[in-house]
Design an enzyme around this catalytic site. Structure first.
Site, PDB file in Angstrom:
ATOM      1  N   GLU A  42      -4.631   3.885   6.333  1.00  9.85           N
ATOM      2  CA  GLU A  42      -3.724   3.684   4.613  1.00  9.85           C
ATOM      3  C   GLU A  42      -4.553   5.284   4.028  1.00  9.85           C
ATOM      4  O   GLU A  42      -3.766   5.553   2.362  1.00  9.85           O
ATOM      5  CB  GLU A  42      -5.075   2.713   4.092  1.00  9.85           C
ATOM      6  CG  GLU A  42      -4.478   2.054   2.900  1.00  9.85           C
ATOM      7  CD  GLU A  42      -5.130   0.994   2.363  1.00  9.85           C
ATOM      8  OE1 GLU A  42      -5.566  -0.372   3.247  1.00  9.85           O
ATOM      9  OE2 GLU A  42      -6.000   0.527   2.074  1.00  9.85           O
ATOM     10  N   SER A  75     -10.646   0.319   3.724  1.00  7.26           N
ATOM     11  CA  SER A  75      -9.576  -0.472   5.214  1.00  7.26           C
ATOM     12  C   SER A  75      -8.970   1.431   5.745  1.00  7.26           C
ATOM     13  O   SER A  75      -8.517   1.202   4.571  1.00  7.26           O
ATOM     14  CB  SER A  75      -8.903  -1.413   4.509  1.00  7.26           C
ATOM     15  OG  SER A  75      -9.005  -2.042   4.096  1.00  7.26           O
ATOM     16  N   ARG A 122       0.613  -1.447   0.126  1.00  6.33           N
ATOM     17  CA  ARG A 122       0.162   0.069   0.328  1.00  6.33           C
ATOM     18  C   ARG A 122       1.238   1.413   0.209  1.00  6.33           C
ATOM     19  O   ARG A 122       0.458   2.070   1.102  1.00  6.33           O
ATOM     20  CB  ARG A 122      -1.295  -0.466   1.028  1.00  6.33           C
ATOM     21  CG  ARG A 122      -1.948  -1.274   1.455  1.00  6.33           C
ATOM     22  CD  ARG A 122      -2.947  -1.085  -0.086  1.00  6.33           C
ATOM     23  NE  ARG A 122      -4.034  -2.195   0.525  1.00  6.33           N
ATOM     24  CZ  ARG A 122      -3.769  -3.387   0.156  1.00  6.33           C
ATOM     25  NH1 ARG A 122      -3.084  -3.835  -1.275  1.00  6.33           N
ATOM     26  NH2 ARG A 122      -4.609  -4.191  -0.013  1.00  6.33           N
TER      27      ARG A 122
HETATM   28  C1  LIG Z   1     -15.327   1.013   0.236  1.00  2.00           C
HETATM   29  C2  LIG Z   1     -13.605   0.614  -0.307  1.00  2.00           C
HETATM   30  C3  LIG Z   1     -12.990  -0.642  -0.573  1.00  2.00           C
HETATM   31  C4  LIG Z   1     -11.814  -0.187  -1.226  1.00  2.00           C
HETATM   32  N1  LIG Z   1     -11.126  -1.153  -1.291  1.00  2.00           N
HETATM   33  C5  LIG Z   1      -9.796  -1.320  -1.740  1.00  2.00           C
HETATM   34  C6  LIG Z   1      -9.223  -2.252  -1.836  1.00  2.00           C
HETATM   35  O1  LIG Z   1      -9.621  -3.651  -1.916  1.00  2.00           O
HETATM   36  N2  LIG Z   1      -7.629  -2.335  -2.220  1.00  2.00           N
HETATM   37  C7  LIG Z   1      -7.282  -1.590  -2.182  1.00  2.00           C
HETATM   38  O2  LIG Z   1      -5.732  -1.273  -2.733  1.00  2.00           O
HETATM   39  N3  LIG Z   1      -7.716   0.235  -1.796  1.00  2.00           N
HETATM   40  C8  LIG Z   1      -9.049  -0.103  -1.425  1.00  2.00           C
HETATM   41  N4  LIG Z   1      -9.963   0.466  -1.830  1.00  2.00           N
HETATM   42  C9  LIG Z   1      -9.267   2.482  -1.582  1.00  2.00           C
HETATM   43  C10 LIG Z   1      -9.331   2.982  -2.380  1.00  2.00           C
HETATM   44  O3  LIG Z   1     -10.334   2.621  -3.487  1.00  2.00           O
HETATM   45  C11 LIG Z   1      -8.245   2.844  -3.481  1.00  2.00           C
HETATM   46  O4  LIG Z   1      -6.824   3.260  -3.011  1.00  2.00           O
HETATM   47  C12 LIG Z   1      -8.023   3.807  -4.931  1.00  2.00           C
HETATM   48  O5  LIG Z   1      -6.868   3.876  -5.722  1.00  2.00           O
HETATM   49  C13 LIG Z   1      -8.110   5.262  -4.522  1.00  2.00           C
HETATM   50  O6  LIG Z   1      -8.335   5.918  -6.134  1.00  2.00           O
HETATM   51  P1  LIG Z   1      -8.526   7.779  -6.074  1.00  2.00           P
HETATM   52  O7  LIG Z   1      -9.597   7.615  -7.285  1.00  2.00           O
HETATM   53  O8  LIG Z   1     -10.672   8.284  -5.285  1.00  2.00           O
HETATM   54  O9  LIG Z   1      -8.015   8.483  -5.132  1.00  2.00           O
HETATM   55  P2  LIG Z   1      -8.261   9.884  -4.309  1.00  2.00           P
HETATM   56  O10 LIG Z   1      -8.822   9.065  -2.635  1.00  2.00           O
HETATM   57  O11 LIG Z   1      -9.343  11.203  -5.468  1.00  2.00           O
HETATM   58  O12 LIG Z   1      -6.313   9.936  -4.267  1.00  2.00           O
HETATM   59  C14 LIG Z   1      -5.644   9.512  -2.907  1.00  2.00           C
HETATM   60  C15 LIG Z   1      -4.114   9.986  -3.230  1.00  2.00           C
HETATM   61  O13 LIG Z   1      -3.697   9.394  -5.006  1.00  2.00           O
HETATM   62  C16 LIG Z   1      -3.644  11.128  -4.860  1.00  2.00           C
HETATM   63  N5  LIG Z   1      -3.866  10.366  -6.173  1.00  2.00           N
HETATM   64  C17 LIG Z   1      -5.076  10.737  -6.713  1.00  2.00           C
HETATM   65  N6  LIG Z   1      -5.305  10.664  -8.325  1.00  2.00           N
HETATM   66  C18 LIG Z   1      -4.079  11.332  -8.652  1.00  2.00           C
HETATM   67  C19 LIG Z   1      -3.249  11.430  -9.470  1.00  2.00           C
HETATM   68  N7  LIG Z   1      -3.515  11.102 -11.423  1.00  2.00           N
HETATM   69  N8  LIG Z   1      -1.947  11.803  -9.950  1.00  2.00           N
HETATM   70  C20 LIG Z   1      -1.070  12.024  -8.549  1.00  2.00           C
HETATM   71  N9  LIG Z   1      -1.500  11.832  -7.427  1.00  2.00           N
HETATM   72  C21 LIG Z   1      -2.972  10.818  -7.224  1.00  2.00           C
HETATM   73  C22 LIG Z   1      -3.753  11.979  -4.286  1.00  2.00           C
HETATM   74  O14 LIG Z   1      -3.751  13.205  -4.180  1.00  2.00           O
HETATM   75  C23 LIG Z   1      -4.545  11.243  -2.735  1.00  2.00           C
HETATM   76  O15 LIG Z   1      -2.810  11.077  -2.126  1.00  2.00           O
HETATM   77  C24 LIG Z   1     -11.151   0.976  -0.991  1.00  2.00           C
HETATM   78  C25 LIG Z   1     -11.704   2.090  -0.987  1.00  2.00           C
HETATM   79  C26 LIG Z   1     -13.472   2.307  -0.429  1.00  2.00           C
HETATM   80  C27 LIG Z   1     -14.374   3.051   0.309  1.00  2.00           C
END
Ligand SMILES: Cc1cc2nc3c(=O)[nH]c(=O)nc-3n(C[C@H](O)[C@H](O)[C@H](O)COP(=O)(O)OP(=O)(O)OC[C@H]3O[C@@H](n4cnc5c(N)ncnc54)[C@H](O)[C@@H]3O)c2cc1C
Length: 340
Positions: A336, A239, A165
């Site tokens: 996380e 998580s 992660r």
């Molecule tokens: C119900 C649920 C289940 C989940 N299950 C999992 C799982 O099974 N495994 C897992 O690993 N994660 C899981 N997650 C966490 C999440 O889905 C992941 O971390 C996902 O990759 C986040 O994507 P996002 O676009 O929403 O990122 P955001 O929340 O918008 O951003 C997260 C971070 O990434 C940075 N970021 C986003 N986009 C960019 C970009 N283009 N360039 C540079 N930095 C960027 C942001 O600045 C921030 O620091 C879960 C979340 C939820 C709500």
């Protein structure tokens, strides 16, 4: 092209916790041609916060400066090489939509990562993982722009320093790199990863003896829909704590002292992974509710917003949970999601 700029925008609908924070200025990046103008806007009002789907973020207060919402779209097959297919997606593509697209092309590799919320651009940031696969195992390279000076750079896997992660993008100055596109190496040959007992059980229940990528994806989606709270129904970021990785000797000592404590293989034979959920549950937090901030009743690892919790209230609850785990097990839990 002129990027869309919005002022005094509520971020409640743009984060899966559903907490109400306000962006003084929100810039939407929809087209790579807008990049020079976007970079100029970010320089005008720093710091920048890069926002994808908002599913791994917790706003503990209004973010200062400028929020950059990445909405770049597009995906394509780049070619075949040594039995592998190279595909590319723009950072703003929905992750699950992208996984489904690869499956539709008959490509294997991302099926275990189905239904993870968020965007393609964020997947390498925390090296998303689920059901025995991490995105770094299918990763080829990515394109990023340095926000301070606009320099373009291609990162291969070595440059990303992927860990559990974790990656280089979680460290250093906030939003220093804007990821614009990510490439993956996938295979036309099925190579199912069925390391997870729960996944094998689901496939057995479905009567699937030798699953292809489609069957694995369907099974993963079914497990996730059954197990994980849907952010559309109750605010959460999946998580909330990472599973701590400790020296194996220490894990064994803890398991002797705390009956039933599970330990899993770590990143090397000398390390072991502990279950954050088990420790939090043992401290009595599962189903806890303080106002609208709480811990999910079935998942000790998932902090939830029952409606109108503020980010600060969720952070306060997380701090109490960390403190109780530290006192009982001597283990420091790390969040996380990125706490803004
Ligand atoms: C119900 C649920 C289940 C989940 N299950 C999992 C799982 O099974 N495994 C897992 O690993 N994660 C899981 N997650 C966490 C999440 O889905 C992941 O971390 C996902 O990759 C986040 O994507 P996002 O676009 O929403 O990122 P955001 O929340 O918008 O951003 C997260 C971070 O990434 C940075 N970021 C986003 N986009 C960019 C970009 N283009 N360039 C540079 N930095 C960027 C942001 O600045 C921030 O620091 C879960 C979340 C939820 C709500």
């Amino acid at each position: 092209m002129a990027p869309i700029v919005r002022r005094a925008v509520s971020l409640k609908a743009l984060n899966s916790f559903g907490v109400d924070a306000r962006a003084e200025r929100l810039v939407e990046l929809r087209d790579p041609a807008e990049l020079p103008a976007v970079l100029a806007l970010l320089r005008e009002r720093p710091p920048a916060l890069v926002l994808g789907g908002g599913s791994n973020l917790l706003f503990s207060r209004d973010p200062p400066g400028t929020v950059l919402r990445v909405m770049l779209g597009g995906r394509r097959v780049l070619g075949e090489r040594a039995g592998e297919t190279l595909v590319e997606a723009a950072a703003g593509e929905n992750w699950h939509g992208f996984v489904e697209w690869t499956l539709g092309l008959g490509l294997n590799g991302l099926e275990n990562l189905s239904l993870i919320p968020g965007t393609v651009g964020a997947a390498p940031v925390q090296n998303v993982g689920a059901y025995g696969v991490e995105v770094c195992e299918r990763f080829d390279s990515l394109d990023a722009v340095s926000l301070p000076d606009g320099a373009l750079r291609r990162f291969d896997a070595g440059d990303c320093s992927f860990g559990y992660r974790d990656s280089v993008f979680r460290h250093g100055a906030d939003a220093q790199w804007l990821i614009t596109a990510v490439r993956f190496r996938l295979s036309r040959t099925p190579r199912p990863c069925l390391d997870y007992g729960e996944l094998r059980d689901e496939l057995r229940t479905r009567g699937v003896a030798s699953p292809g990528a489609r069957e694995v994806a369907d099974a993963v989606c079914a497990i996730r829909r059954r197990k994980l709270p849907d952010p559309a129904e109750i605010g959460n970021a999946g998580s909330f704590f990472r599973n701590p990785v400790v020296e194996r000797a220490r894990a064994e000592q803890l398991a002797r002292a705390h009956s039933g404590m599970p330990i899993y293989p770590g990143i090397s034979p000398a390390t072991a992974k502990l279950s954050a959920a088990w420790m939090i549950d043992r401290c009595g937090w599962k189903g806890w509710r303080d106002g609208d901030a709480g811990v999910h009743e079935r998942h000790a690892l998932v902090l939830v917003n029952h409606g109108n919790a503020s980010g600060a209230q969720i952070v306060a609850l997380a701090t109490r949970i960390r403190e109780s785990v530290r006192q009982r097990f001597g283990i420091e839990l790390e969040p996380e999601p990125v706490v803004v």
